[in-house]
Design an enzyme around this catalytic site. Structure first.
Site, short mmCIF file in Angstrom:
data_model
loop_
_atom_site.label_atom_id
_atom_site.label_comp_id
_atom_site.label_asym_id
_atom_site.label_seq_id
_atom_site.Cartn_x
_atom_site.Cartn_y
_atom_site.Cartn_z
N ASP A 27 29.48 1.94 -41.90
CA ASP A 27 30.26 2.84 -41.06
C ASP A 27 31.52 2.07 -40.67
OD1 ASP A 27 30.86 5.13 -39.48
OD2 ASP A 27 30.22 4.03 -37.71
N GLU A 29 31.36 5.51 -45.46
CA GLU A 29 31.81 6.81 -44.95
C GLU A 29 33.21 7.11 -45.46
OE1 GLU A 29 33.23 8.13 -40.71
OE2 GLU A 29 31.04 8.22 -40.77
N ASP A 83 27.32 3.29 -34.04
CA ASP A 83 27.84 2.81 -35.33
C ASP A 83 26.71 2.32 -36.22
OD1 ASP A 83 30.99 2.52 -34.51
OD2 ASP A 83 29.65 1.89 -32.89
#
Length: 213
Positions: free
Chosen positions: A7, A68, A141
């Protein structure tokens, strides 16, 4: 299959490793947070991020890396930092010959919770359940990184089969187009040959026993 999820972020970069396959229980191998001081020069922050990701790759040896996919946000500085951090993870994976997949937040949420608009609390709750963790991964996160890995474990094989099918279909289309072009070329050559043969006959001259008359 073992997947390392990232992430991306410069100040906080979530990272997590999940092992498993579709239809079977998943196992959380490792999870953590990589941070860099906001006051440091961007080059030093990216370098520190690269060193940390390389350590994770060396320690856990994943089969693939899921990052991501970054979308434009109102805060340009934030999205640029996120994109830069994601690029570092992609380069680290590419250097080792690892396949990299980019998943949108909606894809991850849909894969993990069944709802592409789920909030962070719902994602964290489902990640905790799916990985049978005693405590929820914090901060968010970390949960997002694990969710990325889970998403790829579940969606990756299906997506790979779709890509392979699309590649085969594209190859078949190319072969058919090449055959059609070759056939058209052969037909055109035959037409030209026939036209040349007709043009070689001179009209009005006939040959007989006594010669031309």
């Amino acid at each position: 299959m073992r997947v390392l999820g990232v992430d991306p972020g410069l100040t906080r970069c979530g990272i997590g490793v999940v092992e498993g396959e579709p239809g079977r229980p998943l196992t959380m191998v490792g999870v953590g947070l990589i941070g860099t001081p906001p006051g440091d020069d961007i080059s030093q922050r990216l370098l520190a991020l690269e060193v940390a990701i390389e350590c994770w790759l060396t320690e856990h040896r994943p089969d693939a890396v899921a990052v991501e996919r970054v979308f434009s946000q109102h805060n340009v500085r934030t999205v640029m930092g996120t994109a830069q951090a994601g690029a570092v993870a992609i380069v680290c994976a590419a250097r080792r010959g690892l396949p990299v997949a980019l998943h949108t937040p909606s894809e991850v949420k849909a894969a993990v919770t069944g709802n592409g608009r789920a909030d962070k609390a719902q994602v964290t709750e489902m990640v905790t359940r799916l990985l049978r963790m005693a405590d929820a991964p914090r901060p968010a996160d970390c949960a997002d990184a694990l969710a990325l890995a889970i998403c790829h474990l579940w969606r990756g094989p299906a997506q790979r089969r779709m890509n392979e099918a699309a590649a085969r279909a594209s190859q078949a289309t190319s072969v058919m187009a090449a055959r059609a072009a070759a056939q058209a070329k052969a037909q055109a050559a035959a037409v030209r040959t026939a036209a040349a043969a007709r043009g070689a006959v001179t009209p009005g001259i006939a040959a007989g026993p006594g010669g031309p008359r």
